[in-house]
Motif scaffolding. Structure first.
Motif, PDB file in Angstrom:
ATOM      1  N   LYS A   1       6.177  10.276  -1.567  1.00  0.00           N
ATOM      2  CA  LYS A   1       7.117   9.275  -1.050  1.00  0.00           C
ATOM      3  C   LYS A   1       7.849   9.729   0.211  1.00  0.00           C
ATOM      4  N   ASN A   2       7.590  10.951   0.655  1.00  0.00           N
ATOM      5  CA  ASN A   2       8.188  11.394   1.917  1.00  0.00           C
ATOM      6  C   ASN A   2       7.545  10.690   3.108  1.00  0.00           C
ATOM      7  N   TRP A   3       6.331  10.175   2.908  1.00  0.00           N
ATOM      8  CA  TRP A   3       5.656   9.464   3.985  1.00  0.00           C
ATOM      9  C   TRP A   3       6.250   8.069   4.134  1.00  0.00           C
ATOM     10  N   LYS A   4       6.571   7.703   5.356  1.00  0.00           N
ATOM     11  CA  LYS A   4       7.062   6.363   5.670  1.00  0.00           C
ATOM     12  C   LYS A   4       6.121   5.756   6.708  1.00  0.00           C
ATOM     13  N   PHE A   5       5.772   4.508   6.511  1.00  0.00           N
ATOM     14  CA  PHE A   5       4.803   3.864   7.403  1.00  0.00           C
ATOM     15  C   PHE A   5       5.438   2.682   8.135  1.00  0.00           C
ATOM     16  N   HIS A   6       4.994   2.515   9.369  1.00  0.00           N
ATOM     17  CA  HIS A   6       5.493   1.444  10.224  1.00  0.00           C
ATOM     18  C   HIS A   6       4.285   0.751  10.846  1.00  0.00           C
ATOM     19  N   PHE A   7       4.267  -0.563  10.757  1.00  0.00           N
ATOM     20  CA  PHE A   7       3.091  -1.325  11.177  1.00  0.00           C
ATOM     21  C   PHE A   7       3.436  -2.242  12.351  1.00  0.00           C
ATOM     22  N   TYR A   8       2.550  -2.231  13.340  1.00  0.00           N
ATOM     23  CA  TYR A   8       2.786  -3.001  14.555  1.00  0.00           C
ATOM     24  C   TYR A   8       1.544  -3.801  14.941  1.00  0.00           C
ATOM     25  N   LEU A   9       1.795  -4.992  15.454  1.00  0.00           N
ATOM     26  CA  LEU A   9       0.726  -5.874  15.920  1.00  0.00           C
ATOM     27  C   LEU A   9       0.722  -5.869  17.443  1.00  0.00           C
ATOM     28  N   TYR A  10      -0.459  -5.756  18.035  1.00  0.00           N
ATOM     29  CA  TYR A  10      -0.545  -5.830  19.485  1.00  0.00           C
ATOM     30  C   TYR A  10      -1.725  -6.701  19.898  1.00  0.00           C
ATOM     31  N   SER A  11      -1.678  -7.180  21.127  1.00  0.00           N
ATOM     32  CA  SER A  11      -2.712  -8.081  21.633  1.00  0.00           C
ATOM     33  C   SER A  11      -3.806  -7.302  22.338  1.00  0.00           C
TER      34      SER A  11
ATOM     35  N   PHE B   1      -5.361   1.800  14.997  1.00  0.00           N
ATOM     36  CA  PHE B   1      -5.241   3.248  15.111  1.00  0.00           C
ATOM     37  C   PHE B   1      -3.868   3.681  14.626  1.00  0.00           C
ATOM     38  N   ALA B   2      -3.763   4.985  14.339  1.00  0.00           N
ATOM     39  CA  ALA B   2      -2.508   5.561  13.863  1.00  0.00           C
ATOM     40  C   ALA B   2      -2.133   6.739  14.739  1.00  0.00           C
ATOM     41  N   ILE B   3      -0.830   6.980  14.861  1.00  0.00           N
ATOM     42  CA  ILE B   3      -0.354   8.174  15.536  1.00  0.00           C
ATOM     43  C   ILE B   3       0.473   8.964  14.532  1.00  0.00           C
ATOM     44  N   PRO B   4       0.726  10.236  14.776  1.00  0.00           N
ATOM     45  CA  PRO B   4       1.464  11.062  13.812  1.00  0.00           C
ATOM     46  C   PRO B   4       2.764  10.418  13.362  1.00  0.00           C
ATOM     47  N   GLY B   5       3.119  10.670  12.119  1.00  0.00           N
ATOM     48  CA  GLY B   5       4.384  10.169  11.602  1.00  0.00           C
ATOM     49  C   GLY B   5       4.306   8.848  10.880  1.00  0.00           C
ATOM     50  N   GLY B   6       3.136   8.227  10.822  1.00  0.00           N
ATOM     51  CA  GLY B   6       2.978   6.993  10.072  1.00  0.00           C
ATOM     52  C   GLY B   6       3.111   5.712  10.868  1.00  0.00           C
ATOM     53  N   PHE B   7       2.940   5.784  12.197  1.00  0.00           N
ATOM     54  CA  PHE B   7       2.990   4.593  13.044  1.00  0.00           C
ATOM     55  C   PHE B   7       1.575   4.030  13.195  1.00  0.00           C
ATOM     56  N   ILE B   8       1.369   2.807  12.721  1.00  0.00           N
ATOM     57  CA  ILE B   8       0.036   2.214  12.682  1.00  0.00           C
ATOM     58  C   ILE B   8       0.014   0.923  13.490  1.00  0.00           C
ATOM     59  N   PHE B   9      -0.986   0.819  14.352  1.00  0.00           N
ATOM     60  CA  PHE B   9      -1.127  -0.329  15.246  1.00  0.00           C
ATOM     61  C   PHE B   9      -2.408  -1.093  14.922  1.00  0.00           C
ATOM     62  N   VAL B  10      -2.298  -2.429  14.879  1.00  0.00           N
ATOM     63  CA  VAL B  10      -3.449  -3.283  14.579  1.00  0.00           C
ATOM     64  C   VAL B  10      -3.561  -4.356  15.650  1.00  0.00           C
TER      65      VAL B  10
ATOM     66  N   LEU C   1       0.834  -1.204   0.000  1.00  0.00           N
ATOM     67  CA  LEU C   1       0.000   0.000   0.000  1.00  0.00           C
ATOM     68  C   LEU C   1       0.870   1.255   0.000  1.00  0.00           C
ATOM     69  N   GLY C   2       1.920   1.237   0.814  1.00  0.00           N
ATOM     70  CA  GLY C   2       2.797   2.400   0.910  1.00  0.00           C
ATOM     71  C   GLY C   2       3.441   2.762  -0.412  1.00  0.00           C
ATOM     72  N   SER C   3       3.677   1.768  -1.244  1.00  0.00           N
ATOM     73  CA  SER C   3       4.297   2.023  -2.547  1.00  0.00           C
ATOM     74  C   SER C   3       3.377   2.804  -3.477  1.00  0.00           C
ATOM     75  N   LYS C   4       2.087   2.843  -3.161  1.00  0.00           N
ATOM     76  CA  LYS C   4       1.118   3.543  -4.000  1.00  0.00           C
ATOM     77  C   LYS C   4       0.752   4.929  -3.462  1.00  0.00           C
TER      78      LYS C   4
ATOM     79  N   MET D   1      -3.736   4.746   7.180  1.00  0.00           N
ATOM     80  CA  MET D   1      -2.770   5.514   6.405  1.00  0.00           C
ATOM     81  C   MET D   1      -3.397   6.814   5.906  1.00  0.00           C
ATOM     82  N   GLY D   2      -4.690   6.762   5.626  1.00  0.00           N
ATOM     83  CA  GLY D   2      -5.396   7.970   5.223  1.00  0.00           C
ATOM     84  C   GLY D   2      -5.405   9.006   6.331  1.00  0.00           C
ATOM     85  N   HIS D   3      -5.588   8.539   7.569  1.00  0.00           N
ATOM     86  CA  HIS D   3      -5.544   9.456   8.710  1.00  0.00           C
ATOM     87  C   HIS D   3      -4.175  10.142   8.811  1.00  0.00           C
ATOM     88  N   VAL D   4      -3.129   9.397   8.465  1.00  0.00           N
ATOM     89  CA  VAL D   4      -1.780   9.952   8.536  1.00  0.00           C
ATOM     90  C   VAL D   4      -1.558  10.965   7.411  1.00  0.00           C
ATOM     91  N   VAL D   5      -1.806  10.540   6.182  1.00  0.00           N
ATOM     92  CA  VAL D   5      -1.550  11.386   5.012  1.00  0.00           C
ATOM     93  C   VAL D   5      -2.373  12.671   5.038  1.00  0.00           C
TER      94      VAL D   5
END
Length: 251
Positions: free
Chosen positions: A82-92, A99-108, A75-78, A131-135
Motif C-alpha cells: 500500500k506504499n505505492w500510490k498511482f496517478h492516472f492521466y489522459l493525453y491526446s 506509459f509509466a514513469i517512476p513513482g506511479g504516474f501513468i499516462f494513457v 486496481l490500486g486497491s489490490k 502498474m506492473g512496470h512501476v511495482v
C-alpha cells in the motif's frame, strides 16, 4: 516513446542528478517495497511528471479521465504494498499508447481508449500492465539505464568497433531487457486485473486489435518496438489466464 523518454532523462541529468542518486541508493540498500525507497522514487517521478506533462497535450475529456481513474483506483486497491500510490492521466495522441514513469504516474492516450471501445476489461489490463512496470521498478531502472546509456554515448569511443557497440550494440541490449520486462508486466497485469474483478483475457483482445490496426506503419507501432511480438504476447496472456483458472478450480 522510449526515445522520447531517454532523451528526457538525459536532458534532466544535471537537474535531477541528486534525486537519481538518492533513489538508486535507497533501492540498492533497502528492500524493494520499503517505504523510504518508494517515497524517493515518487519524488523523482514527481519532477519527471512536470517535464513530461509539458511535452504532452493533456486531455480534459472528463468521461475518459473518470473512466481510467475509476478503473485505476480499483486496481490500486489490490496492489499488496500500500506504499505505492498511482496517478492516472489522459493525453491526446493519434498513436494508441500508454506509459509509466517512476513513482506511479501513468499516462494513457485517448486513441488507445477509442481503440478499446471503452472496454473496461481491456483498459484494466492496460493500466495493470503499466502498474506492473512501476511495482517491479521497470520504469525506474529504464530511466536510470537510458540516462546512463545516453551519457555514455557522449564519451568519445576508441577502437574500430566502438561506434557499433555504442549505437547498435547498446540499443540491442536495451531492447532485449525491455522485452523481458514487457513479458513480466503482462503477467502482472493478468493477476492484478483478475484480482480486481476484471477479465484478464481482454488483454489478448487488446493485443490483437493493436496488431490488426495497421501493422505496416512504423509510427503506429513506435511505442511497441521493443516489445515481444503481439502473437507471442497473446499466447502468454492466455496461458497465464489458464493457470489462474486451474488454481481457482483447485482451491
Amino acid at each position: 516513446m522510449a526515445g522520447f523518454f531517454g532523451n528526457l532523462a538525459y536532458g534532466l541529468g544535471r537537474k535531477l542528478g541528486p534525486k537519481f542518486r538518492k533513489a538508486k541508493w535507497l533501492y540498492k540498500t533497502m528492500s524493494e517495497g520499503s517505504k523510504e525507497s518508494i517515497k524517493a522514487e515518487y519524488e523523482l517521478g514527481l519532477d519527471l511528471y512536470s517535464e513530461v506533462a509539458e511535452k504532452l497535450t493533456l486531455n480534459s475529456n472528463t468521461s475518459f479521465a473518470s473512466l481510467i481513474k475509476g478503473i485505476g483506483t480499483k486496481l490500486g486497491s489490490k496492489v499488496s504494498d500500500k506504499n505505492w500510490k498511482f496517478h492516472f492521466y489522459l493525453y491526446s495522441d493519434p498513436t494508441p499508447n500508454a506509459f509509466a514513469i517512476p513513482g506511479g504516474f501513468i499516462f494513457v492516450a485517448d486513441s488507445l481508449i477509442d481503440l478499446c471501445g471503452t472496454d473496461k476489461n481491456q483498459l484494466a489490463f492496460i493500466l495493470s500492465h503499466e502498474m506492473g512496470h512501476v511495482v517491479k521498478r521497470h520504469c525506474f531502472h529504464r530511466t536510470i539505464n537510458e540516462y546512463a546509456v545516453n551519457t555514455l554515448k557522449t564519451v568519445p569511443a576508441k577502437g574500430k568497433f566502438a561506434p557499433v557497440i555504442k549505437n547498435a550494440g547498446l540499443d540491442f541490449f536495451i531492447k532485449n531487457y525491455s522485452r523481458k520486462q514487457e513479458t513480466q508486466a503482462d503477467e502482472f497485469a493478468v493477476y492484478l486485473s483478475y484480482a480486481a474483478g476484471f477479465n484478464p483475457a481482454a488483454g489478448a483482445r487488446m493485443m490483437k486489435a493493436l496488431g490488426d490496426k495497421n501493422p505496416a506503419r512504423d509510427d503506429y507501432m513506435k511505442y511497441f518496438s521493443t516489445h515481444p511480438p503481439h502473437n507471442e504476447r497473446i499466447v502468454h496472456i492466455l496461458s497465464t489466464c489458464k493457470r489462474i483458472t486451474k488454481k481457482r478450480k483447485a482451491t
